[in-house]
Design a protein around this motif. Sequence first.
Motif, PDB file in Angstrom:
ATOM      1  N   GLU A 170      43.193  43.802  30.409  1.00  0.00           N
ATOM      2  CA  GLU A 170      43.329  42.381  30.767  1.00  0.00           C
ATOM      3  C   GLU A 170      42.004  41.643  30.661  1.00  0.00           C
ATOM      4  O   GLU A 170      41.936  40.526  30.135  1.00  0.00           O
ATOM      5  CB  GLU A 170      43.881  42.251  32.188  1.00  0.00           C
ATOM      6  CG  GLU A 170      45.364  42.553  32.315  1.00  0.00           C
ATOM      7  CD  GLU A 170      45.905  42.130  33.666  1.00  0.00           C
ATOM      8  OE1 GLU A 170      46.053  40.919  33.881  1.00  0.00           O
ATOM      9  OE2 GLU A 170      46.149  43.020  34.502  1.00  0.00           O
ATOM     10  N   ILE A 174      41.122  38.560  28.142  1.00  0.00           N
ATOM     11  CA  ILE A 174      40.665  37.263  28.651  1.00  0.00           C
ATOM     12  C   ILE A 174      39.365  36.847  27.973  1.00  0.00           C
ATOM     13  O   ILE A 174      39.219  35.708  27.508  1.00  0.00           O
ATOM     14  CB  ILE A 174      40.468  37.315  30.179  1.00  0.00           C
ATOM     15  CG1 ILE A 174      41.813  37.486  30.886  1.00  0.00           C
ATOM     16  CG2 ILE A 174      39.773  36.043  30.679  1.00  0.00           C
ATOM     17  CD1 ILE A 174      41.693  37.822  32.364  1.00  0.00           C
ATOM     18  N   VAL A 293      40.121  41.180  38.147  1.00  0.00           N
ATOM     19  CA  VAL A 293      40.770  40.558  36.991  1.00  0.00           C
ATOM     20  C   VAL A 293      41.074  39.094  37.288  1.00  0.00           C
ATOM     21  O   VAL A 293      40.897  38.225  36.424  1.00  0.00           O
ATOM     22  CB  VAL A 293      42.076  41.304  36.621  1.00  0.00           C
ATOM     23  CG1 VAL A 293      42.820  40.557  35.516  1.00  0.00           C
ATOM     24  CG2 VAL A 293      41.769  42.729  36.185  1.00  0.00           C
ATOM     25  N   ASP A 294      41.497  38.806  38.512  1.00  0.00           N
ATOM     26  CA  ASP A 294      41.785  37.425  38.895  1.00  0.00           C
ATOM     27  C   ASP A 294      40.516  36.575  38.890  1.00  0.00           C
ATOM     28  O   ASP A 294      40.545  35.394  38.522  1.00  0.00           O
ATOM     29  CB  ASP A 294      42.430  37.371  40.276  1.00  0.00           C
ATOM     30  CG  ASP A 294      43.788  38.042  40.317  1.00  0.00           C
ATOM     31  OD1 ASP A 294      44.443  38.105  39.259  1.00  0.00           O
ATOM     32  OD2 ASP A 294      44.188  38.522  41.391  1.00  0.00           O
ATOM     33  N   ARG A 297      39.642  35.806  35.343  1.00  0.00           N
ATOM     34  CA  ARG A 297      40.555  34.767  34.844  1.00  0.00           C
ATOM     35  C   ARG A 297      40.161  33.390  35.388  1.00  0.00           C
ATOM     36  O   ARG A 297      40.214  32.387  34.659  1.00  0.00           O
ATOM     37  CB  ARG A 297      41.993  35.105  35.238  1.00  0.00           C
ATOM     38  CG  ARG A 297      43.031  34.163  34.632  1.00  0.00           C
ATOM     39  CD  ARG A 297      44.444  34.599  34.944  1.00  0.00           C
ATOM     40  NE  ARG A 297      44.788  35.867  34.290  1.00  0.00           N
ATOM     41  CZ  ARG A 297      44.935  37.025  34.924  1.00  0.00           C
ATOM     42  NH1 ARG A 297      44.771  37.095  36.232  1.00  0.00           N
ATOM     43  NH2 ARG A 297      45.236  38.115  34.258  1.00  0.00           N
ATOM     44  N   SER A 298      39.747  33.323  36.648  1.00  0.00           N
ATOM     45  CA  SER A 298      39.331  32.057  37.237  1.00  0.00           C
ATOM     46  C   SER A 298      38.097  31.499  36.535  1.00  0.00           C
ATOM     47  O   SER A 298      38.011  30.286  36.278  1.00  0.00           O
ATOM     48  CB  SER A 298      39.032  32.233  38.735  1.00  0.00           C
ATOM     49  OG  SER A 298      40.199  32.543  39.459  1.00  0.00           O
ATOM     50  N   ALA A 300      37.184  32.199  33.463  1.00  0.00           N
ATOM     51  CA  ALA A 300      37.613  31.812  32.109  1.00  0.00           C
ATOM     52  C   ALA A 300      38.312  30.455  32.133  1.00  0.00           C
ATOM     53  O   ALA A 300      38.060  29.597  31.269  1.00  0.00           O
ATOM     54  CB  ALA A 300      38.536  32.871  31.529  1.00  0.00           C
ATOM     55  N   ASP A 301      39.184  30.250  33.109  1.00  0.00           N
ATOM     56  CA  ASP A 301      39.896  28.981  33.218  1.00  0.00           C
ATOM     57  C   ASP A 301      38.922  27.817  33.401  1.00  0.00           C
ATOM     58  O   ASP A 301      39.074  26.739  32.811  1.00  0.00           O
ATOM     59  CB  ASP A 301      40.890  29.002  34.384  1.00  0.00           C
ATOM     60  CG  ASP A 301      42.088  29.892  34.117  1.00  0.00           C
ATOM     61  OD1 ASP A 301      42.309  30.246  32.943  1.00  0.00           O
ATOM     62  OD2 ASP A 301      42.796  30.229  35.084  1.00  0.00           O
TER      63      ASP A 301
END
Length: 307
Positions: A170, A174, A293-294, A297-298, A300-301
Amino acid sequence: MKRVLIAATAASALLLAGCGTSDENDKSSNPASSAAASFPVTVGTLTLGARPEKIVSLSPTATEMLFAIGAGSQVTAVDDQSNYPAEAPKTDLSGFKPNAEAIAAKDPDLVVLSGDADQIVAQLGKLKIPTLVSPAAGTLDDTYREIKDLGILTGHGAEANAVTDGMKAEIDQIVKSMPARAKPLTYYYELGPELYSATSKTFIGGVFNLFGMTNVADAADADGSKGGYPQLSAEALVKANPDTVFLADTKCCQQTAATVAARAGWSSITAVQKSQVYPLDDDIASRWGPRTVDLVRSVADAVSKVS
């Protein structure tokens, strides 16, 4: 500030002889392949003769790891900071001020700690209670190793491998999905409104390194004497003029883009002017378990929104 002291303490947790650790030099025997793995198993200097069925976790990160690998039903008590997942059996036990008698009262066959506060490892050793020190990770590889070590010790080796493989896949996906930038973005990562931060040499910094970002806090701890957690001055931060600001103090200290913008002198910072101040979940941002992972992702967002 308590949050920063906690982070620094965890990052420098002592690994004493006589307890199992997840240090990178440890050799784990008997790689488990399923919940029915054969025992005894060994991680570091800790050997368990049978699968533990009464685990006490005094580390929020270890609690998340244990439940992620399917060992949740073996966890009978967790510390007062372990708030995820919701079904974790939270108690008033403390990982920062551990009490050997209170821990022993839970009759554990395995205790997992993130550090050796108040020489608790020796105290539990005298009580013949098996103990694993699973310290704050310095890198993602450290996280993967700690998850696998817990898998071995709990009889969930295959599940632990699946968790780490999933995390790697993941995170890789990302990062690869992000477009290349001609110039690296600069960032300031806030642990608290007193302007404590984490440098690029910390676990958190490693997450941002995945995106090729430049940490404005690095200059404040160039020699590493602050352990990777320096306190910046407002003047230095304004001068550094970061492109982005990430707030890991939204729950503890109620910091928001609005409170940051209201700080004296901060209106001139690029991140504030361009509305590039991003709140994070304090818990996810301060732990090094599966929910990393979260966090990736945050970030990256947020980065994807920067023009």
